[in-house]
Design a protein around this motif. Structure first.
Motif, PDB file in Angstrom:
ATOM      1  N   THR A   1      40.133  40.926  54.019  1.00  0.00           N
ATOM      2  CA  THR A   1      39.855  41.988  53.051  1.00  0.00           C
ATOM      3  C   THR A   1      40.735  41.825  51.816  1.00  0.00           C
ATOM      4  N   ILE A   2      42.007  41.571  52.027  1.00  0.00           N
ATOM      5  CA  ILE A   2      42.934  41.400  50.906  1.00  0.00           C
ATOM      6  C   ILE A   2      42.562  40.164  50.087  1.00  0.00           C
ATOM      7  N   ILE A   3      42.159  39.092  50.762  1.00  0.00           N
ATOM      8  CA  ILE A   3      41.757  37.875  50.042  1.00  0.00           C
ATOM      9  C   ILE A   3      40.554  38.149  49.155  1.00  0.00           C
ATOM     10  N   PHE A   4      39.545  38.848  49.671  1.00  0.00           N
ATOM     11  CA  PHE A   4      38.357  39.133  48.879  1.00  0.00           C
ATOM     12  C   PHE A   4      38.655  40.103  47.736  1.00  0.00           C
ATOM     13  N   ILE A   5      39.580  41.033  47.936  1.00  0.00           N
ATOM     14  CA  ILE A   5      39.968  41.933  46.844  1.00  0.00           C
ATOM     15  C   ILE A   5      40.639  41.138  45.732  1.00  0.00           C
ATOM     16  N   ILE A   6      41.508  40.205  46.088  1.00  0.00           N
ATOM     17  CA  ILE A   6      42.172  39.376  45.081  1.00  0.00           C
ATOM     18  C   ILE A   6      41.153  38.531  44.328  1.00  0.00           C
ATOM     19  N   ILE A   7      40.183  37.957  45.070  1.00  0.00           N
ATOM     20  CA  ILE A   7      39.123  37.181  44.410  1.00  0.00           C
ATOM     21  C   ILE A   7      38.343  38.060  43.442  1.00  0.00           C
ATOM     22  N   ALA A   8      38.031  39.294  43.853  1.00  0.00           N
ATOM     23  CA  ALA A   8      37.283  40.207  42.993  1.00  0.00           C
ATOM     24  C   ALA A   8      38.066  40.546  41.730  1.00  0.00           C
ATOM     25  N   ILE A   9      39.359  40.774  41.869  1.00  0.00           N
ATOM     26  CA  ILE A   9      40.185  41.106  40.702  1.00  0.00           C
ATOM     27  C   ILE A   9      40.256  39.927  39.739  1.00  0.00           C
ATOM     28  N   ILE A  10      40.500  38.743  40.271  1.00  0.00           N
ATOM     29  CA  ILE A  10      40.591  37.556  39.411  1.00  0.00           C
ATOM     30  C   ILE A  10      39.252  37.287  38.726  1.00  0.00           C
ATOM     31  N   ALA A  11      38.159  37.380  39.469  1.00  0.00           N
ATOM     32  CA  ALA A  11      36.837  37.150  38.879  1.00  0.00           C
ATOM     33  C   ALA A  11      36.519  38.205  37.820  1.00  0.00           C
ATOM     34  N   GLY A  12      36.914  39.432  38.061  1.00  0.00           N
ATOM     35  CA  GLY A  12      36.688  40.492  37.076  1.00  0.00           C
ATOM     36  C   GLY A  12      37.466  40.256  35.791  1.00  0.00           C
ATOM     37  N   VAL A  13      38.706  39.817  35.923  1.00  0.00           N
ATOM     38  CA  VAL A  13      39.534  39.543  34.748  1.00  0.00           C
ATOM     39  C   VAL A  13      38.954  38.382  33.947  1.00  0.00           C
ATOM     40  N   LEU A  14      38.430  37.378  34.634  1.00  0.00           N
ATOM     41  CA  LEU A  14      37.883  36.210  33.953  1.00  0.00           C
ATOM     42  C   LEU A  14      36.455  36.431  33.447  1.00  0.00           C
ATOM     43  N   GLY A  15      35.855  37.568  33.768  1.00  0.00           N
ATOM     44  CA  GLY A  15      34.545  37.897  33.229  1.00  0.00           C
ATOM     45  C   GLY A  15      33.364  37.534  34.107  1.00  0.00           C
ATOM     46  N   PHE A  16      33.605  37.202  35.356  1.00  0.00           N
ATOM     47  CA  PHE A  16      32.518  36.881  36.276  1.00  0.00           C
ATOM     48  C   PHE A  16      32.145  38.145  37.051  1.00  0.00           C
ATOM     49  N   GLY A  17      31.315  38.971  36.451  1.00  0.00           N
ATOM     50  CA  GLY A  17      30.977  40.272  37.031  1.00  0.00           C
ATOM     51  C   GLY A  17      30.227  40.190  38.337  1.00  0.00           C
ATOM     52  N   GLY A  18      29.286  39.249  38.443  1.00  0.00           N
ATOM     53  CA  GLY A  18      28.511  39.127  39.676  1.00  0.00           C
ATOM     54  C   GLY A  18      29.357  38.713  40.858  1.00  0.00           C
ATOM     55  N   ILE A  19      30.221  37.749  40.626  1.00  0.00           N
ATOM     56  CA  ILE A  19      31.108  37.276  41.698  1.00  0.00           C
ATOM     57  C   ILE A  19      32.102  38.380  42.073  1.00  0.00           C
ATOM     58  N   ALA A  20      32.597  39.093  41.080  1.00  0.00           N
ATOM     59  CA  ALA A  20      33.549  40.171  41.347  1.00  0.00           C
ATOM     60  C   ALA A  20      32.894  41.278  42.165  1.00  0.00           C
TER      61      ALA A  20
END
Length: 52
Positions: A5-24
């Motif tokens: 869960t923590i790994i996927f939250i970190i991935i979502a945050i990083i993807a959101g910051v980089l502008g990948f909305g679908g992946i986030a």
């Protein structure tokens, strides 16, 4: 399970910051599902542990 869960939250945050909305959004959805499964399993293990 909480680790994933923590790994996927970190991935979502990083993807959101980089502008990948679908992946986030996908990673956040997976993290939410895993978190609720973790909570349910935790509660079940607490209940079963007290009855023994």
């Amino acid at each position: 399970m909480l680790r994933w869960t923590i790994i996927f939250i970190i991935i979502a945050i990083i993807a959101g910051v980089l502008g990948f909305g679908g992946i986030a959004g996908g990673a956040a959805g997976i993290a939410k599902i895993l978190f609720f499964i973790f909570i349910i399993l935790f509660i079940i293990s607490l209940i079963r542990g007290r009855k023994v």
